[in-house]
Design an enzyme around this catalytic site. Structure first.
Site, PDB file in Angstrom:
ATOM      1  N   HIS A  56       0.833  -1.203   0.000  1.00  0.00           N
ATOM      2  CA  HIS A  56       0.000   0.000   0.000  1.00  0.00           C
ATOM      3  C   HIS A  56       0.871   1.258   0.000  1.00  0.00           C
ATOM      4  CE1 HIS A  56      -4.040   1.675   1.662  1.00  0.00           C
ATOM      5  NE2 HIS A  56      -3.363   2.644   1.084  1.00  0.00           N
ATOM      6  N   ASP A 150      -8.798   2.578  -3.013  1.00  0.00           N
ATOM      7  CA  ASP A 150      -8.271   3.184  -1.793  1.00  0.00           C
ATOM      8  C   ASP A 150      -8.301   4.712  -1.819  1.00  0.00           C
ATOM      9  OD1 ASP A 150      -6.956   2.978   0.807  1.00  0.00           O
ATOM     10  OD2 ASP A 150      -5.406   4.097  -0.218  1.00  0.00           O
ATOM     11  N   HIS A 177     -10.802  -0.216   1.257  1.00  0.00           N
ATOM     12  CA  HIS A 177     -10.626   0.897   2.201  1.00  0.00           C
ATOM     13  C   HIS A 177     -11.962   0.999   2.940  1.00  0.00           C
ATOM     14  CE1 HIS A 177      -9.537   5.253   3.187  1.00  0.00           C
ATOM     15  NE2 HIS A 177     -10.838   5.203   3.442  1.00  0.00           N
ATOM     16  N   HIS A 230      -5.320  -1.027   5.907  1.00  0.00           N
ATOM     17  CA  HIS A 230      -5.087  -0.228   7.117  1.00  0.00           C
ATOM     18  C   HIS A 230      -6.134  -0.373   8.232  1.00  0.00           C
ATOM     19  CE1 HIS A 230      -7.728   2.300   4.743  1.00  0.00           C
ATOM     20  NE2 HIS A 230      -6.758   2.813   4.011  1.00  0.00           N
ATOM     21  N   ASN A 276      -6.066   9.066   7.332  1.00  0.00           N
ATOM     22  CA  ASN A 276      -7.263   8.266   7.081  1.00  0.00           C
ATOM     23  C   ASN A 276      -6.870   6.801   6.914  1.00  0.00           C
ATOM     24  OD1 ASN A 276      -9.435   6.910   5.962  1.00  0.00           O
ATOM     25  ND2 ASN A 276      -9.914   8.464   4.451  1.00  0.00           N
ATOM     26  N   ASP A 303       0.982   2.629   3.700  1.00  0.00           N
ATOM     27  CA  ASP A 303       0.062   3.716   3.317  1.00  0.00           C
ATOM     28  C   ASP A 303       0.827   5.039   3.201  1.00  0.00           C
ATOM     29  OD1 ASP A 303      -2.200   5.032   2.522  1.00  0.00           O
ATOM     30  OD2 ASP A 303      -3.226   4.957   4.452  1.00  0.00           O
TER      31      ASP A 303
HETATM   32 ZN   LIG Z   1      -6.961   4.012   2.393  1.00  0.00          ZN
END
Ligand SMILES: [Zn+2]
Length: 428
Positions: A56, A150, A177, A230, A276, A303
């Site tokens: 990610h 995402d 997500h 996440h 986020n 992320d």
């Molecule tokens: Zn995300």
């Protein structure tokens, strides 16, 4: 390409050994190997891990090259010990057709710092209305296997079901997500004691958990594979534990920052902590650490979300969500998981390389360091400590939440198929 002899590196779960790299593979592992004709790297005191794999990453190219490019982002990745990253689809244009994913894949190859695997969008333009051409992206030169909107949740249960069904044909994966949009309209930070105190609009845990529960049920119903991006709450961990207990094909990732930072940081009103999903409570952090240790959460994913100064250095409510991650990921995992005794280095190798490579289905990455394996590896100094200096980062952006913070370990060297991308902590 010259051969390399790495002398005396500790292998996770094993004794120190020499590794000879030749022709892109680990040619030999043993003690006192002959270094004739090879460049020698003294690795006493260093730990050798398989090259890290990120599921990610936001590389921002095409579209926001002021924040990051594929070249700058993959330089950051190599410095962080990564040999493969997955580039998220929320670029401009969106990576929702074969042409864009092929462009990202090709730019990654040209940069040469690590493998770049494009993630394809699930829906056209990430708009959540119509499935993108998943098959065409899978058949493209980029051979896309992971699809994600995402940044946005695939909210429509019918679309999510169809996406899960569609990717079964070619062994693909939908990475969700999980964020119920109506429950998070205008939300600025985790909903709880701290948001109430600060007067910022709260982002309830149930907005994440309700989507994860629904998607686990959908994935089980159609017999497909779901990956949860996440994961950030203790309740999400409980749902994943339940789904995995059923034998459903569900995997999940956690970010380094959700393993270390809490929503108390919002009290600074410094938007560098705006992300986020939001930073949660200390209890959530504990649950996430336990879940990563026991395998309920399969992998760490960064992320990595670079943002230009003007999008981040503004008031909290106007600032963009996201923080950098590639160059500090291993250090943060060491702080949260190794220093606390929850994972040893073999465990770190599993959660940051072996399992993410398995989830992504990428051959040549995430393999044990043994003779015949591709020479993708990272050498880590476990005794080093470094103060994070944003101005020294290879990323084009500066939005690290760890500025000025001292963190353990240092990446000394990274090898991509036998070629050093990082030596002595610097780009080779
Ligand atoms: Zn995300």
């Amino acid at each position: 390409m010259s051969d390399w002899l790495i002398r005396g590196a500790a292998l996770p779960g094993g004794e120190p050994a020499d590794l000879r790299l030749a022709e892109g593979v680990i040619a030999e592992v043993g003690s006192r190997l002959d270094g004739t004709g090879a460049r020698v790297l003294a690795a006493d005191g260093l730990v050798a891990l398989p090259g890290l794999v990120d599921l990610h990453t936001h590389l921002r190219e095409p579209g926001r090259e002021d924040a990051e490019t594929i070249a700058s982002g993959t330089r950051a990745a190599a410095l962080g010990g990564f040999t493969a990253v997955h580039a998220m689809a929320n670029t401009d244009p969106v990576a929702d057709v074969a042409g864009v994913v092929e462009q990202v894949w090709r730019l990654g190859q040209e940069a040469g710092y690590c493998d770049v695997h494009p993630v394809g969008a699930v829906t056209v333009g990430l708009a959540g209305q119509k499935l993108a051409e998943l098959g065409a992206m899978a058949d493209s030169a980029a051979r896309v296997r992971i699809f994600s909107d995402d940044g946005h949740c695939v909210e429509d249960a019918v679309l999510m079901r169809r996406a899960l069904e569609y990717v079964k044909a070619f062994g693909g994966l939908i990475a969700q997500h999980a964020q119920e949009p109506r429950l998070t309209a205008g939300a600025q930070m985790n909903e709880g004691v701290v948001s109430a105190r600060l007067g910022l609009a709260g982002w309830p845990a149930v907005a994440e958990e309700s989507v994860i529960a629904r998607d686990c049920l959908l994935a089980a119903h159609v017999g497909s594979r779901l990956h949860v991006c996440h994961v950030s709450t203790a309740g999400s961990v409980e749902i994943l534990r339940w789904a995995k207990g059923k034998g459903w094909r569900v995997t999940a990732e956690v970010t380094p920052h959700h393993l270390l930072l809490t929503d108390e940081l919002a009290a600074t009103y410094d938007p560098v902590y705006k992300v986020n999903p939001p930073l949660r409570t200390a209890e959530d952090v504990e649950a996430l650490r336990d879940a990563l240790a026991d395998g309920t959460i399969d992998a760490v994913a960064t992320d990595h979300a670079p943002h230009a100064l003007e999008d981040k250095e503004t008031e909290w409510s106007a600032a963009a969500f996201g923080m950098l991650g590639l160059e500090t990921a291993l250090s943060v995992v060491a702080e949260a998981m190794v220093a606390t005794g929850r994972l040893d280095w073999a465990g770190v190798a599993d959660r940051m390389s072996v399992r993410p490579a398995q989830i992504a289905g990428i051959a040549g990455q995430g393999q044990r360091l043994q003779a015949g394996a591709p020479a993708n590896l990272v050498l880590v100094d476990p005794a080093a400590r470094t103060v994070v200096d944003p101005s020294a980062l290879a990323s084009r952006s500066r939005n690290t939440p760890y500025a000025g913070r001292e963190l353990p370990v240092r990446v000394q060297a990274t090898f991509l198929r036998g070629r050093p991308t990082v030596l002595d902590g610097k780009l080779a």
